[in-house]
Design an enzyme around this catalytic site. Sequence first.
Site, PDB file in Angstrom:
ATOM      1  N   ASP A  62       0.817  -1.220   0.000  1.00 60.20           N
ATOM      2  CA  ASP A  62       0.000   0.000   0.000  1.00 60.20           C
ATOM      3  C   ASP A  62       0.847   1.265   0.000  1.00 60.20           C
ATOM      4  O   ASP A  62       2.070   1.212   0.187  1.00 60.20           O
ATOM      5  CB  ASP A  62      -0.959  -0.005   1.210  1.00 60.20           C
ATOM      6  N   ASN A 128      -7.010  -4.081  14.890  1.00 58.87           N
ATOM      7  CA  ASN A 128      -8.388  -4.470  14.545  1.00 58.87           C
ATOM      8  C   ASN A 128      -8.399  -5.578  13.486  1.00 58.87           C
ATOM      9  O   ASN A 128      -9.399  -5.781  12.819  1.00 58.87           O
ATOM     10  CB  ASN A 128      -9.180  -3.251  14.056  1.00 58.87           C
ATOM     11  N   HIS A 130      -6.800  -5.658  10.708  1.00 56.64           N
ATOM     12  CA  HIS A 130      -6.652  -5.271   9.301  1.00 56.64           C
ATOM     13  C   HIS A 130      -5.345  -5.847   8.746  1.00 56.64           C
ATOM     14  O   HIS A 130      -4.399  -6.100   9.490  1.00 56.64           O
ATOM     15  CB  HIS A 130      -6.748  -3.757   9.103  1.00 56.64           C
ATOM     16  N   GLU A 135      -9.514  -2.429   6.181  1.00 56.63           N
ATOM     17  CA  GLU A 135     -10.122  -2.314   7.508  1.00 56.63           C
ATOM     18  C   GLU A 135     -11.342  -3.236   7.601  1.00 56.63           C
ATOM     19  O   GLU A 135     -11.849  -3.711   6.577  1.00 56.63           O
ATOM     20  CB  GLU A 135     -10.549  -0.857   7.749  1.00 56.63           C
TER      21      GLU A 135
HETATM   22  P1  PGA Z   1       2.654  -2.186  12.691  1.00 57.26           P
HETATM   23  O1  PGA Z   1       1.375  -2.115  11.793  1.00 57.26           O
HETATM   24  O2  PGA Z   1       3.587  -3.125  12.008  1.00 57.26           O
HETATM   25  O3  PGA Z   1       3.193  -0.785  12.719  1.00 57.26           O
HETATM   26  O4  PGA Z   1       2.220  -2.690  14.023  1.00 57.26           O
HETATM   27  C1  PGA Z   1       0.846  -3.307  11.301  1.00 57.26           C
HETATM   28  C2  PGA Z   1      -0.435  -2.988  10.598  1.00 57.26           C
HETATM   29  O5  PGA Z   1      -1.167  -2.084  11.051  1.00 57.26           O
HETATM   30  O6  PGA Z   1      -0.737  -3.656   9.605  1.00 57.26           O
END
Ligand code: PGA
EC number: 3.5.99.6
Length: 233
Positions: A62, A128, A130, A135
């Site tokens: 992304d 959450n 995701h 999301e």
């Molecule tokens: P993080 O994010 O590696 O910074 O914990 C993971 C995500 O939100 O997919």
Amino acid sequence: MKTIKVKNKTEGSKVAFKILQEEIEAGAKTLGLATGSTPLELYKEIRESHLDFSDMVSINLDEYVGLSADDKQSYAYFMKQNLFAAKPFKKSYLPNGLAADLAKETEYYDQILAQYPIDLQILGIGRNAHIGFNEPGTAFSSQTHLVDLTPSTIAANSRFFEKAEDVPKQAISMGLASIMSAKMILLMAFGEEKAEAVAAMIKGPVTEEIPASILQTHPKVILIVDEKAGAGI
Ligand code: PGA
């Protein structure tokens, strides 16, 4: 889903590195890459290794809309700093968040994914559940798409920007179907704030309200969790 429990992020990143190395030795040519704090130590392991990506392709999950690759908050910048400067690929793709026609850009990205099927996808998971910017509520059938960031994500990101209007409101993300098309997925989760998401991903119903739960239906997923993130499984 095969689960590997490790003590902490450092040990988990070393395990992930070994798996990545084995897959490359077995012929993997295209890597799906992620940003965020989760893969940072894996990227450090790679930077310090003898791995050579000069004949390989990388495709990132992304990118924010509206940020240039030079912007320190862009994922293109993150990848350059943490991996690509030290370990260049033959070709590295990230969605172009500055594309004049964003719908066209998502279609273009799907073509790239069709042209270079991902052999190994590196993934983190959000609190959450995701994956990518998908999301809760995102369709399991989603391909690359434009995402309106949630108010909580925008608020959380605002600390990195001087002015509120500079905080990206949208992103381009590979969809859940795009992620599922990877031949193999290596998901890492570290820290207690991920425990609930990990438990829901593995033990919960397969539902669009838990985006990562779709991984229960993928034939080849390896989950690396530290003690805290694995507390609920
Ligand atoms: P993080 O994010 O590696 O910074 O914990 C993971 C995500 O939100 O997919």
